[in-house]
Each structure stands twice: as structure tokens, then as C-alpha cells.
Write an enzyme that holds these catalytic residues in place. Structure first.
Site, PDB file in Angstrom:
ATOM      1  N   ASN A  84      57.356  17.975  18.044  1.00  0.00           N
ATOM      2  CA  ASN A  84      58.031  19.122  18.642  1.00  0.00           C
ATOM      3  C   ASN A  84      59.302  19.427  17.861  1.00  0.00           C
ATOM      4  O   ASN A  84      59.974  18.518  17.358  1.00  0.00           O
ATOM      5  CB  ASN A  84      58.300  18.917  20.133  1.00  0.00           C
ATOM      6  CG  ASN A  84      59.127  17.696  20.448  1.00  0.00           C
ATOM      7  OD1 ASN A  84      59.076  16.684  19.748  1.00  0.00           O
ATOM      8  ND2 ASN A  84      59.894  17.758  21.530  1.00  0.00           N
ATOM      9  N   ILE A  85      59.589  20.720  17.732  1.00  0.00           N
ATOM     10  CA  ILE A  85      60.753  21.177  16.970  1.00  0.00           C
ATOM     11  C   ILE A  85      61.505  22.170  17.852  1.00  0.00           C
ATOM     12  O   ILE A  85      61.055  23.302  18.054  1.00  0.00           O
ATOM     13  CB  ILE A  85      60.320  21.844  15.648  1.00  0.00           C
ATOM     14  CG1 ILE A  85      59.451  20.880  14.825  1.00  0.00           C
ATOM     15  CG2 ILE A  85      61.554  22.301  14.854  1.00  0.00           C
ATOM     16  CD1 ILE A  85      58.709  21.538  13.674  1.00  0.00           C
ATOM     17  N   GLU A  86      62.631  21.710  18.391  1.00  0.00           N
ATOM     18  CA  GLU A  86      63.406  22.563  19.293  1.00  0.00           C
ATOM     19  C   GLU A  86      64.351  23.468  18.511  1.00  0.00           C
ATOM     20  O   GLU A  86      64.585  23.274  17.319  1.00  0.00           O
ATOM     21  CB  GLU A  86      64.169  21.691  20.295  1.00  0.00           C
ATOM     22  CG  GLU A  86      63.232  20.931  21.221  1.00  0.00           C
ATOM     23  CD  GLU A  86      63.969  20.117  22.271  1.00  0.00           C
ATOM     24  OE1 GLU A  86      65.180  19.860  22.132  1.00  0.00           O
ATOM     25  OE2 GLU A  86      63.287  19.710  23.240  1.00  0.00           O
TER      26      GLU A  86
ATOM     27  N   CYS B 269      55.928  23.226  20.121  1.00  0.00           N
ATOM     28  CA  CYS B 269      55.444  21.917  20.555  1.00  0.00           C
ATOM     29  C   CYS B 269      54.759  21.169  19.411  1.00  0.00           C
ATOM     30  O   CYS B 269      54.306  21.766  18.430  1.00  0.00           O
ATOM     31  CB  CYS B 269      54.430  22.080  21.685  1.00  0.00           C
ATOM     32  SG  CYS B 269      55.069  22.897  23.149  1.00  0.00           S
TER      33      CYS B 269
ATOM     34  N   GLU C  56      51.836  19.782  19.474  1.00  0.00           N
ATOM     35  CA  GLU C  56      50.415  20.133  19.365  1.00  0.00           C
ATOM     36  C   GLU C  56      50.240  21.368  18.490  1.00  0.00           C
ATOM     37  O   GLU C  56      49.373  21.426  17.617  1.00  0.00           O
ATOM     38  CB  GLU C  56      49.826  20.417  20.761  1.00  0.00           C
ATOM     39  CG  GLU C  56      49.881  19.244  21.719  1.00  0.00           C
ATOM     40  CD  GLU C  56      51.127  19.240  22.593  1.00  0.00           C
ATOM     41  OE1 GLU C  56      52.242  19.511  22.076  1.00  0.00           O
ATOM     42  OE2 GLU C  56      51.005  18.960  23.793  1.00  0.00           O
TER      43      GLU C  56
ATOM     44  N   CYS D  61      51.437  21.653  27.294  1.00  0.00           N
ATOM     45  CA  CYS D  61      51.877  22.811  28.071  1.00  0.00           C
ATOM     46  C   CYS D  61      50.806  23.909  28.046  1.00  0.00           C
ATOM     47  O   CYS D  61      49.835  23.854  27.285  1.00  0.00           O
ATOM     48  CB  CYS D  61      53.201  23.335  27.532  1.00  0.00           C
ATOM     49  SG  CYS D  61      53.045  24.315  26.027  1.00  0.00           S
TER      50      CYS D  61
ATOM     51  N   CYS E 238      50.169  25.625  24.585  1.00  0.00           N
ATOM     52  CA  CYS E 238      49.346  24.811  23.677  1.00  0.00           C
ATOM     53  C   CYS E 238      47.886  24.805  24.122  1.00  0.00           C
ATOM     54  O   CYS E 238      46.979  24.852  23.291  1.00  0.00           O
ATOM     55  CB  CYS E 238      49.888  23.394  23.599  1.00  0.00           C
ATOM     56  SG  CYS E 238      51.433  23.299  22.674  1.00  0.00           S
TER      57      CYS E 238
END
Ligand SMILES: [Zn+2]
Length: 141
Positions: free
Chosen positions: A53-55, A64, A66, A95, A98
Site C-alpha cells: 500500500n502507498i498512502e 492499496c 492489491e 477493500c 480492490c
């Protein structure tokens, strides 16, 4: 519960894929939620694409693990998938966004979700996204 990248127990059938998901989890960029996620996507050709995940400070720009793995695979020409393993601290499920992205490419994908204690659950996409909307629904006469 500690926050580590502990590999799953050795006797699991999806051990290798889960191990790769946990390895990818180490690269998670999640300074806001602190919720690290890793994913490992197995293609039908036998390749594995990983993601984390990359916020983003603009929250809606966050992606996310995935989708990172899926988009990496798609961008390299892979469109047929066998399974995806997802690694989180507590076994959180993919989620809704995804799930819909997976639906585009693999309506019966096997989804393995593991936690840092070595527990895991195995689903199919249709378990997690019943009565879904897919590409065939847009075909017009
Ligand atoms: Zn997601």
C-alpha cells in the site's frame, strides 16, 4: 500483537505466496494509517507480482497493495491470474475498490489473507463480491 513481517507457518499450502506478500509488506508507505499491507499476485503463467500500500497526504490518491500488484502485472502484459495473497497485521480483507479491480480480470480468483500470527483464510472473489458487475455486463447489442 506486534507489528512485524513474520512469515506464515510452514505447513500452509499457500506459504510461498504469503511469504512473498509479507516481504512486500515491508515496503509499505503508510505514514498516516500505520496499517502496512503487502500483496503477492500469482499469474497463470507462474510469475509473481508483489505490491504494497502507498498512502498519500491527499488521501484519495492512496493505493492499496492489491491494486499495486495487479497494475504492475497488467502493465507488463499479464492478464490471467491464479491467486493473490494479502498480508496484514490482523488479516484485514481487501477493500471494495480492490475487489472490483480483481473482478475485471479474474472473477473466481483465489484470495488468501494472512495475519502476522500465521493465521490465514482462503476465499474466492465471488465469496467477497457476490452479484458483481463485470465486463460482460457492458456488452450491448
Ligand atoms: Zn483495496
Amino acid at each position: 500483537m506486534t507489528d512485524s513481517n513474520s512469515p506464515p507457518a510452514a505447513n500452509q499450502p499457500w506459504k510461498d505466496l504469503l511469504t512473498q506478500a509479507f516481504s512486500a509488506r515491508a515496503y509499505s508507505y503508510s505514514p498516516y494509517s500505520k496499517y502496512k499491507v503487502g500483496a503477492a499476485l500469482l499469474t497463470k503463467s507462474g510469475k509473481v507480482y508483489t505490491g504494497c500500500n502507498i498512502e498519500n497526504v491527499g488521501y484519495s490518491a492512496t493505493v492499496c497493495a492489491e491494486r499495486t500488484a495487479i497494475f504492475k502485472a497488467i502493465s507488463e502484459g499479464e492478464t490471467e491470474f491464479e491467486a493473490i495473497a494479502v498480508a496484514t497485521e490482523n488479516g484485514g480483507l481487501p477493500c471494495g475498490i480492490c475487489r472490483q479491480v480483481i473482478r475485471e480480470f479474474a472473477s473466481e480468483l483465489t484470495i488468501i489473507v494472512g495475519d502476522i500470527e500465521g493465521r490465514y483464510q482462503v476465499f474466492t472473489l465471488s465469496d467477497l463480491l457476490p452479484y458483481s458487475f463485470g465486463p460482460e455486463d457492458l456488452i450491448s447489442s
